[in-house]
Design a protein around this motif. Structure first.
Motif, PDB file in Angstrom:
ATOM      1  N   ARG A 129      18.323  15.115 -19.089  1.00 27.30           N
ATOM      2  CA  ARG A 129      18.970  14.068 -18.288  1.00 27.30           C
ATOM      3  C   ARG A 129      18.462  14.112 -16.840  1.00 27.30           C
ATOM      4  N   ARG A 130      18.358  15.312 -16.287  1.00 24.15           N
ATOM      5  CA  ARG A 130      17.863  15.428 -14.915  1.00 24.15           C
ATOM      6  C   ARG A 130      16.384  15.024 -14.831  1.00 24.15           C
ATOM      7  N   THR A 151      15.807  11.320 -14.724  1.00 24.14           N
ATOM      8  CA  THR A 151      16.008  10.792 -13.371  1.00 24.14           C
ATOM      9  C   THR A 151      14.768  11.047 -12.513  1.00 24.14           C
ATOM     10  N   ASN A 178      11.950   8.215 -10.889  1.00 21.65           N
ATOM     11  CA  ASN A 178      11.672   8.191  -9.458  1.00 21.65           C
ATOM     12  C   ASN A 178      10.266   8.677  -9.130  1.00 21.65           C
ATOM     13  N   VAL A 223      19.069  18.545  -5.924  1.00 21.57           N
ATOM     14  CA  VAL A 223      18.335  17.341  -5.535  1.00 21.57           C
ATOM     15  C   VAL A 223      17.541  16.870  -6.742  1.00 21.57           C
ATOM     16  N   LEU A 224      17.664  15.603  -7.070  1.00 19.75           N
ATOM     17  CA  LEU A 224      17.111  15.099  -8.322  1.00 19.75           C
ATOM     18  C   LEU A 224      15.790  14.372  -8.183  1.00 19.75           C
ATOM     19  N   THR A 225      15.381  13.991  -6.978  1.00 19.49           N
ATOM     20  CA  THR A 225      14.198  13.135  -6.900  1.00 19.49           C
ATOM     21  C   THR A 225      13.258  13.570  -5.778  1.00 19.49           C
TER      22      THR A 225
END
Lengths: 409, 409
Positions: free
Chosen positions: B130-131, B134, B138, B330-332
């Motif tokens: 899921r991460r 994302t 991006n 932080v995802l992106t």
């Protein structure tokens, strides 16, 4: 033949962050249900207390899948309509130039005013609509939008018309604010009083007559308008029956926060340099402090807003993206909730309240920002294990959808 | 009957940020075209120099609509596979507790180790997938993933297997790193040497034999492993033919950066407290400095990495999300590009290079990170007016899609 049902829509299997104060954190109901009728919340409580089987209560039953539901987020301070961008300023600031220097040079707000004036209504609409759709996808259902990049009659009115159209076409609530007194436009640089005449004698009466603004804002600070100049605009606004608010004490303590209180402003925004007297005055006046961590972050400020004093005086703290091309190109409220925690030391619960119940109050809206019977059924759904998690991640939010006046968008 | 064409896919009407050094900023080609064959870039240049009409050159022609195209972003430092979260730590830190205190208490990495050990392989996979989705949405097409939340044989191998599976199933490049020497696990608290025996004599040989790791990392710092302990792990890794890298000098100057250089590490990561000698050693060794502004932001650090010294010595600077539940949720990568500019003062061009060409080098990958003929055709497309704009917005990126080995994902 279906029998008459009580509710239009019923959400079950939901974890509700009602944001009602005084009880458990976030006013949480862990295994909850919520019903809407005619756009309002008609029932809310633990699922076990539903008076009947869900399908006998509502025409439509939605399984929230255990997701958290908060009030739809409310963004009480944005400048989301503008022409051009300020990537050039960004590059110069990264290289060391500060905001006041940038604003005093050929860049800054004056640059955006020039590009905005040169941009037609449809183009302004499309740019802002794209940004608003990102906001909505990240939980926002009510947004304040300011003018202030026109600074002439025609462009200021154009900005407010675009703001009204955004509300109509994107199906969320847009509250418009006239910010003709953002800065003195270049062509009036040596004639400040004449610009204020234009604001008070031409623009404000027309904005009021055409019902284009729900409130009036002034940038009261060293690089914009003095306390005396600001007072003139506020008095004119109030004579015209318009609510007021201020950009107050962002760059220096000019007494703007106390001024906001004196005029019973809806909100005093920024308030990094507000004095203790100013904060006490906010508390007495019932004025909300709107904190804007985006600008603090982008400008690499070191003086935080006086959070401890605001708490001590019981001033409600709201949060906003301040979405603007110069000092806060921030597109989502969850980013701001994170910054409010990390940079300003708000608790996650204070942050979520800042973008729901206190943000509603900052806009003078008493029908939203909490999940309770009778409130407007604006909701945001979250793929998160706790409301605190809304403040925890950066880069992408866990928003799984929003509901506006009882209807999933 | 179609004639034989030269290329599989041709992108036209593209603005190309090739990131090739030495020429115009970003190596930009404003009105460009790019062709892929067998997963590689087979032609790149100004559209006007295409040798024939696009449809006679390629089986598939894609109009990029004037979008900017960069190399697919490369994230060279993540801990994206873990069980549980650290929202509790986040709330405590917001309330004033610092990282070292948190890490020393019952929370910190030890908490994530406990929750990760208790999480089965499929659950770990789903959370990380899921991460990663994302991240991919991006702009990321290559990502490094570390173990290090297992700290026992079974769980460390499970993490590395999950990492390999993520690469296979999500169709991006995953580079795996064994970080058994992340911290000393609680059950070995009084037997550090025995834990290092386990790492060097059991885990590392098995990881090498099963080809589960592309590199080996050690957290060399005051709260983790000493320089001497770290050297033992690095020597073992090199004997087994594995590349090495370090978490170096995040919390204090322990000499870890110089140690990384001495072992010709691919990268020294964090380096906030690196000495000038350490930086000179990195330059001489050709080791990349990986900067991690996410942790700096979340931990409210005040000492930035020595960017001016890294520039002066010509050390390549890469950027990474450091995606982890404790210090950098932080995802992106675009969020990190922004922080690198705002918090560390990198220029937008340095930031974009940090997540493309220098990040490739930090992973020892010589086939990507630049748009040039012969490079792997991993691309990211952006709805942006300039490459600098990738660094400018926060909250949502302008990524319009990615291409992996010539195929739009």
């Amino acid at each position: 033949m279906s029998e008459a049902v009580l509710y239009d829509t019923l959400w079950t299997n939901a974890r509700l962050a009602t944001m009602m104060p005084g009880g458990v954190p976030y006013g949480a109901i862990e295994d909850g249900a919520l019903a809407a009728r005619d756009g309002e919340i008609a029932w809310i409580g633990p699922r076990a207390e539903l008076p009947d089987a869900p399908e006998r209560l509502a025409a439509r039953v939605i399984d929230a899948g255990g997701r958290w539901i908060t009030p739809g987020l409310i963004d009480p301070h944005t400048h989301v309509i503008f022409g051009g961008d300020r990537v050039g300023d960004f590059e110069r600031r990264v290289a060391g130039q500060n905001y006041v220097a940038a604003a005093s040079g050929g860049s800054g707000i004056a640059h955006t005013v020039a590009t905005t004036r040169a941009t037609d209504e449809d183009t302004l609409y499309r740019g802002a609509a794209r940004r608003l759709r990102t906001m909505i996808a990240n939980g926002t259902t009510t947004v304040e939008i300011k003018s202030g990049y026109g600074l002439d009659v025609e462009t200021e009115l154009r900005l407010l018309r675009v703001a009204r159209r955004l509300g109509d076409e994107l199906c969320i609530t847009v509250r418009t604010t006239y910010l003709g007194a953002h800065v003195v436009p270049p062509e009036y640089a040596d004639r400040r009083d004449e610009y204020l005449d234009l604001v008070c004698e031409q623009m404000l009466p027309r904005v009021a007559r055409e019902r284009l603004a729900d409130a009036v804002d002034v940038f009261c600070d060293t690089i914009a308008f003095s306390v005396a100049e600001t007072a003139r605009v506020l008095e004119t606004a109030q004579r015209l029956g318009l609510a007021v608010k201020l950009h107050a004490d962002q760059i220096a303590d000019t007494g703007a926060t106390a001024l906001a209180a004196r005029y019973h402003a809806l909100s005093a925004d920024h308030v990094e340099h507000a004095s203790e007297d100013g904060i006490a005055a906010l508390a007495a006046a019932g004025t909300v402090a709107v904190l804007l961590p985006g600008a603090y972050y982008y400008l690499r400020e070191t003086l935080k807003p006086p959070v401890a004093e605001l708490r001590a005086h019981g001033v409600p703290m709201a949060l906003a993206t301040d979405c603007n091309p110069g000092t806060s190109p921030v597109l989502t409220l969850p980013t701001i909730l994170n910054m409010a925690c990390v940079l300003f030391g708000l608790t996650p619960q204070e942050s979520v309240a800042g973008a729901t119940r206190n943000a509603a109050r900052a806009l003078g809206l008493h029908d939203r920002g909490e999940l309770r019977t009778g409130a407007r059924c604006d909701l945001a759904l979250w793929d998160a294990a706790s409301p605190a998690e809304l403040c925890y991640w950066l880069g992408a939010s866990a928003c799984a959808g929003v509901v506006v006046a009882g209807e999933p968008l």
